[in-house]
Design a protein around this motif. Structure first.
Motif, PDB file in Angstrom:
ATOM      1  N   MET A 382       2.373  42.147  60.494  1.00  0.00           N
ATOM      2  CA  MET A 382       2.954  43.164  59.631  1.00  0.00           C
ATOM      3  C   MET A 382       3.446  44.381  60.417  1.00  0.00           C
ATOM      4  O   MET A 382       3.275  45.525  59.994  1.00  0.00           O
ATOM      5  N   VAL A 383       4.028  44.150  61.575  1.00  0.00           N
ATOM      6  CA  VAL A 383       4.811  45.187  62.256  1.00  0.00           C
ATOM      7  C   VAL A 383       6.173  44.613  62.590  1.00  0.00           C
ATOM      8  O   VAL A 383       6.316  43.409  62.828  1.00  0.00           O
ATOM      9  N   GLY A 384       7.156  45.490  62.612  1.00  0.00           N
ATOM     10  CA  GLY A 384       8.489  45.038  62.954  1.00  0.00           C
ATOM     11  C   GLY A 384       9.299  46.162  63.565  1.00  0.00           C
ATOM     12  O   GLY A 384       8.996  47.341  63.379  1.00  0.00           O
ATOM     13  N   GLY A 385      10.312  45.777  64.305  1.00  0.00           N
ATOM     14  CA  GLY A 385      11.190  46.766  64.906  1.00  0.00           C
ATOM     15  C   GLY A 385      12.568  46.172  65.130  1.00  0.00           C
ATOM     16  O   GLY A 385      12.726  44.942  65.206  1.00  0.00           O
ATOM     17  N   LEU A 386      13.550  47.041  65.195  1.00  0.00           N
ATOM     18  CA  LEU A 386      14.912  46.620  65.525  1.00  0.00           C
ATOM     19  C   LEU A 386      15.547  47.744  66.331  1.00  0.00           C
ATOM     20  O   LEU A 386      15.065  48.875  66.335  1.00  0.00           O
ATOM     21  N   VAL A 387      16.636  47.408  67.023  1.00  0.00           N
ATOM     22  CA  VAL A 387      17.341  48.446  67.773  1.00  0.00           C
ATOM     23  C   VAL A 387      18.733  48.608  67.177  1.00  0.00           C
ATOM     24  O   VAL A 387      19.389  47.624  66.801  1.00  0.00           O
ATOM     25  N   LEU A 388      19.129  49.885  67.015  1.00  0.00           N
ATOM     26  CA  LEU A 388      20.460  50.187  66.494  1.00  0.00           C
ATOM     27  C   LEU A 388      21.420  50.203  67.684  1.00  0.00           C
ATOM     28  O   LEU A 388      21.159  50.874  68.685  1.00  0.00           O
ATOM     29  N   VAL A 389      22.510  49.437  67.568  1.00  0.00           N
ATOM     30  CA  VAL A 389      23.455  49.347  68.689  1.00  0.00           C
ATOM     31  C   VAL A 389      24.858  49.778  68.258  1.00  0.00           C
ATOM     32  O   VAL A 389      25.262  49.588  67.120  1.00  0.00           O
ATOM     33  N   LYS A 390      25.551  50.361  69.208  1.00  0.00           N
ATOM     34  CA  LYS A 390      26.889  50.905  68.950  1.00  0.00           C
ATOM     35  C   LYS A 390      27.917  49.784  68.892  1.00  0.00           C
ATOM     36  O   LYS A 390      28.768  49.744  68.016  1.00  0.00           O
ATOM     37  N   ASP A 391      27.833  48.883  69.872  1.00  0.00           N
ATOM     38  CA  ASP A 391      28.768  47.760  69.914  1.00  0.00           C
ATOM     39  C   ASP A 391      27.968  46.482  70.113  1.00  0.00           C
ATOM     40  O   ASP A 391      27.463  46.206  71.205  1.00  0.00           O
ATOM     41  N   LYS A 392      27.857  45.752  69.026  1.00  0.00           N
ATOM     42  CA  LYS A 392      26.966  44.602  69.048  1.00  0.00           C
ATOM     43  C   LYS A 392      27.485  43.489  69.968  1.00  0.00           C
ATOM     44  O   LYS A 392      26.713  42.892  70.717  1.00  0.00           O
ATOM     45  N   ASP A 393      28.785  43.242  69.918  1.00  0.00           N
ATOM     46  CA  ASP A 393      29.341  42.152  70.729  1.00  0.00           C
ATOM     47  C   ASP A 393      29.171  42.416  72.212  1.00  0.00           C
ATOM     48  O   ASP A 393      28.809  41.537  72.981  1.00  0.00           O
ATOM     49  N   LYS A 394      29.432  43.654  72.603  1.00  0.00           N
ATOM     50  CA  LYS A 394      29.314  43.986  74.036  1.00  0.00           C
ATOM     51  C   LYS A 394      27.894  44.430  74.385  1.00  0.00           C
ATOM     52  O   LYS A 394      27.607  44.787  75.533  1.00  0.00           O
ATOM     53  N   ASN A 395      27.003  44.456  73.357  1.00  0.00           N
ATOM     54  CA  ASN A 395      25.606  44.851  73.569  1.00  0.00           C
ATOM     55  C   ASN A 395      25.488  46.251  74.182  1.00  0.00           C
ATOM     56  O   ASN A 395      24.749  46.477  75.145  1.00  0.00           O
ATOM     57  N   ILE A 396      26.259  47.180  73.605  1.00  0.00           N
ATOM     58  CA  ILE A 396      26.201  48.558  74.102  1.00  0.00           C
ATOM     59  C   ILE A 396      25.411  49.408  73.116  1.00  0.00           C
ATOM     60  O   ILE A 396      25.694  49.405  71.913  1.00  0.00           O
ATOM     61  N   GLY A 397      24.444  50.136  73.640  1.00  0.00           N
ATOM     62  CA  GLY A 397      23.584  50.949  72.782  1.00  0.00           C
ATOM     63  C   GLY A 397      24.148  52.338  72.539  1.00  0.00           C
ATOM     64  O   GLY A 397      25.196  52.711  73.085  1.00  0.00           O
ATOM     65  N   PHE A 398      23.457  53.099  71.719  1.00  0.00           N
ATOM     66  CA  PHE A 398      23.835  54.486  71.460  1.00  0.00           C
ATOM     67  C   PHE A 398      23.301  55.390  72.561  1.00  0.00           C
ATOM     68  O   PHE A 398      22.368  55.036  73.286  1.00  0.00           O
ATOM     69  N   ASP A 399      23.897  56.598  72.681  1.00  0.00           N
ATOM     70  CA  ASP A 399      23.350  57.609  73.578  1.00  0.00           C
ATOM     71  C   ASP A 399      22.274  58.381  72.833  1.00  0.00           C
ATOM     72  O   ASP A 399      22.279  58.440  71.607  1.00  0.00           O
ATOM     73  N   ASP A 400      21.374  59.012  73.614  1.00  0.00           N
ATOM     74  CA  ASP A 400      20.296  59.777  72.990  1.00  0.00           C
ATOM     75  C   ASP A 400      20.827  60.844  72.040  1.00  0.00           C
ATOM     76  O   ASP A 400      20.281  61.063  70.958  1.00  0.00           O
ATOM     77  N   ASP A 401      21.924  61.521  72.437  1.00  0.00           N
ATOM     78  CA  ASP A 401      22.408  62.625  71.576  1.00  0.00           C
ATOM     79  C   ASP A 401      23.107  62.122  70.325  1.00  0.00           C
ATOM     80  O   ASP A 401      23.462  62.920  69.465  1.00  0.00           O
ATOM     81  N   ASP A 402      23.325  60.825  70.217  1.00  0.00           N
ATOM     82  CA  ASP A 402      23.879  60.315  68.957  1.00  0.00           C
ATOM     83  C   ASP A 402      22.854  60.456  67.827  1.00  0.00           C
ATOM     84  O   ASP A 402      23.224  60.470  66.656  1.00  0.00           O
ATOM     85  N   ASN A 403      21.571  60.545  68.211  1.00  0.00           N
ATOM     86  CA  ASN A 403      20.513  60.742  67.217  1.00  0.00           C
ATOM     87  C   ASN A 403      20.525  59.697  66.111  1.00  0.00           C
ATOM     88  O   ASN A 403      20.156  59.987  64.967  1.00  0.00           O
ATOM     89  N   VAL A 404      20.922  58.499  66.467  1.00  0.00           N
ATOM     90  CA  VAL A 404      21.177  57.492  65.440  1.00  0.00           C
ATOM     91  C   VAL A 404      19.905  57.122  64.661  1.00  0.00           C
ATOM     92  O   VAL A 404      19.947  56.914  63.449  1.00  0.00           O
ATOM     93  N   GLY A 405      18.763  57.114  65.371  1.00  0.00           N
ATOM     94  CA  GLY A 405      17.505  56.793  64.699  1.00  0.00           C
ATOM     95  C   GLY A 405      17.178  57.796  63.606  1.00  0.00           C
ATOM     96  O   GLY A 405      16.812  57.418  62.484  1.00  0.00           O
ATOM     97  N   MET A 406      17.324  59.078  63.925  1.00  0.00           N
ATOM     98  CA  MET A 406      17.002  60.109  62.940  1.00  0.00           C
ATOM     99  C   MET A 406      17.982  60.077  61.762  1.00  0.00           C
ATOM    100  O   MET A 406      17.594  60.358  60.620  1.00  0.00           O
ATOM    101  N   ILE A 407      19.236  59.733  62.033  1.00  0.00           N
ATOM    102  CA  ILE A 407      20.209  59.605  60.937  1.00  0.00           C
ATOM    103  C   ILE A 407      19.770  58.483  59.996  1.00  0.00           C
ATOM    104  O   ILE A 407      19.725  58.642  58.773  1.00  0.00           O
ATOM    105  N   CYS A 408      19.394  57.374  60.578  1.00  0.00           N
ATOM    106  CA  CYS A 408      18.980  56.219  59.781  1.00  0.00           C
ATOM    107  C   CYS A 408      17.692  56.523  59.014  1.00  0.00           C
ATOM    108  O   CYS A 408      17.556  56.188  57.839  1.00  0.00           O
ATOM    109  N   ARG A 409      16.769  57.215  59.675  1.00  0.00           N
ATOM    110  CA  ARG A 409      15.514  57.587  59.012  1.00  0.00           C
ATOM    111  C   ARG A 409      15.799  58.457  57.787  1.00  0.00           C
ATOM    112  O   ARG A 409      15.204  58.271  56.722  1.00  0.00           O
ATOM    113  N   GLY A 410      16.729  59.386  57.929  1.00  0.00           N
ATOM    114  CA  GLY A 410      17.123  60.240  56.800  1.00  0.00           C
ATOM    115  C   GLY A 410      17.657  59.411  55.644  1.00  0.00           C
ATOM    116  O   GLY A 410      17.284  59.633  54.483  1.00  0.00           O
TER     117      GLY A 410
END
Ligand SMILES: *Cc1c(COP(=O)(O)O)cnc(C)c1O
Length: 459
Positions: A382-410
């Motif tokens: 009963m634990v799970g995790g996923l990673v938010l990525v900017k470009d899924k095909d090229k497997n490129i992640g977000f930068d820290d200042d994109d704050n994408v996790g906090m946006i999604c949490r909101g």
């Protein structure tokens, strides 16, 4: 319902209450979300919004809210004996009964418990026990404890030092001497420094990552290493689920060099992974297990260390071990833990998680991998995790200042769901009592939040 004045409470909160792990400038601006009540797997805030609790409070309310048997146990114990200590040859019934039950439900090497009130304190206790053990064995040079980067072992001086959070180490000259960290078993992170790892299978990577422990032991000197500590699944670090090959290899290395293994089970203990303890899922035989959180489903603070027979035989051989807390074996906390564990047994919750709830959660959560923002959606128990990525095909992640996790949490909160953000990872640890319809609710809300996040980041 009595009307709660949210704005007034927020003002007082910000004026007087120093919160754990909180940016207070930000808090003063936005005001805290004030949680007022809870039932089952839902919480309510002061504006009467109903929110599904995808994090079990803080990884602890495993049996859900409103369990009357826990409330009754606390009430009865408070009426009978609210407090007495266990120092200097005294004891109390609930602490004895709980110690006996813990010895039964933990793996066979454990017949003894040392109580504290939190996970942090328990790891402090274990650090002292590890050093005492090697002193008593006549190996005073064995001082170093090896841990992992991005690990979480609590917030006291020893806990934060054992943990591998750089943000914590930077504040207050940590880690203390004698604690070193190796890389975590997280392939996506590891390839950033070591691109040559990118073609490894998960199983191959598990062996490589465990090998970093052996390298560190040899670097320090094999007669100088006292113990290795790890969470079966790193929780606060972002639910890092290690490859299956990792922990058995860690165990093999610990055995080879005779070093003690500490399994920090504060999150993974008490059914979280579909076994009573995480080490059973991972196939290790630790010398210590740290527990807290789920032992009382968070209804009251209690923590502790399970100590293996091998260690007890040495450090309690003669004389005092000069260590203890006023609240070690607190009767009310122990009574609530007893009620909680008995409820788990009565509902056969661990088997339900293993055979029903966890497989369903896995199927539903891992389906998020089809979302354009999501990679590596994965659960264990009963634990799970996923990673938010900017470009899924090229497997490129977000930068820290994109704050994408906090946006999604909101967006999760706005859609009535608690999901936690750790950098660009979104994580869940729902109550073990979740039924299929709760899981459906969790996933449909998560998907809405992901869609809203995608809209935001595409702007
Ligand atoms: C929460 C946690 C701790 C610390 O527990 P506290 O009760 O907050 O002191 C230690 N280890 C792990 C793995 C945790 O998740």
């Amino acid at each position: 319902m009595t009307q709660i004045n949210t704005a007034a409470l927020q003002k007082l909160d910000s004026a007087h209450y120093l919160h754990p792990f909180t940016d207070h400038t930000d808090l003063a601006k936005k005001g805290a979300r004030i949680i007022t009540k809870a039932q089952g797997v839902h919480i309510w805030d002061s504006n009467d919004n109903q929110i599904l609790d995808g994090m079990s409070g803080l990884w602890c309310v495993n049996m859900g809210y409103g369990q009357q048997s826990l409330v009754d146990a606390a009430t009865k114990q408070m009426q009978t004996l609210p407090f007495y200590n266990s120092f200097f040859n005294t004891s109390v019934e609930p602490a004895i009964e709980l110690a006996t039950l813990l010895s039964e439900i933990t793996p066979p090497q454990f017949n003894h418990v040392f109580y504290s009130s939190s996970g942090s304190e328990s790891n402090d206790t274990i650090l002292r026990m590890v050093r005492r053990y090697w002193d008593m064995q006549g190996e005073k040079q064995r001082k170093t404890i090896i841990s992992r980067k991005n690990a979480y072992h609590g917030s006291t001086v020893a806990g934060a030092s054992l943990g591998g959070m750089t943000g914590m180490h930077e504040q207050g000259d940590l880690p203390i001497p004698g604690i070193v960290h190796i890389e975590q078993p997280y392939l996506r992170e590891a390839v950033k420094d070591k691109p040559e790892l990118k073609d490894l299978s998960e199983d191959e990577f598990g062996i490589v990552a465990a090998g970093w422990l052996e390298e560190k032991i040899l670097e320090i000197g094999k007669d100088k290493v006292a113990a290795f500590i790890g969470e079966p699944v790193q929780g606060a670090g972002g639910v890092i689920i290690p490859p299956k090959t990792y922990w058995p290899e860690i165990q093999r290395i610990c055995d080879k060099y005779g070093i003690l293994l500490i399994s920090d089970e504060v999150i993974c203990g008490f059914g979280r992974l579909g076994t009573w303890f995480g080490c059973e899922t991972m196939g290790t035989k630790p010398d210590f297990m740290t527990f807290a959180k789920g032992v009382t489903s968070g209804y009251i603070p209690l923590g502790g260390a399970m100590v293996s027979q091998r260690v007890v035989d040495v450090i309690y051989k003669d004389g005092d071990f000069n260590h203890g807390y006023t609240y070690s074996g607190h009767p009310v906390a122990c009574a609530v833990a007893l009620a909680n564990i008995k409820l788990m047994q009565k509902l056969d919750i661990v088997n339900t998680v293993k055979n029903d709830t966890a497989p369903y959660l896995k199927k539903m959560f891992e389906a998020l991998n089809d979302h354009p923002l999501v990679a590596d959606a994965q659960t264990l128990g009963m634990v799970g995790g996923l990673v938010l990525v900017k470009d899924k095909d090229k497997n490129i992640g977000f930068d820290d200042d994109d704050n994408v996790g906090m946006i999604c949490r909101g967006h999760c909160f706005d859609n009535g769901l608690v999901m936690r953000a750790v950098g660009d990872r979104m994580i869940i640890a729902p109550p073990l009592t979740m039924a299929h319809d709760n899981i459906d609710e969790l996933l449909s809300k998560a998907r809405k939040a992901l869609d809203a996040t995608l809209k935001d980041v595409s702007k």
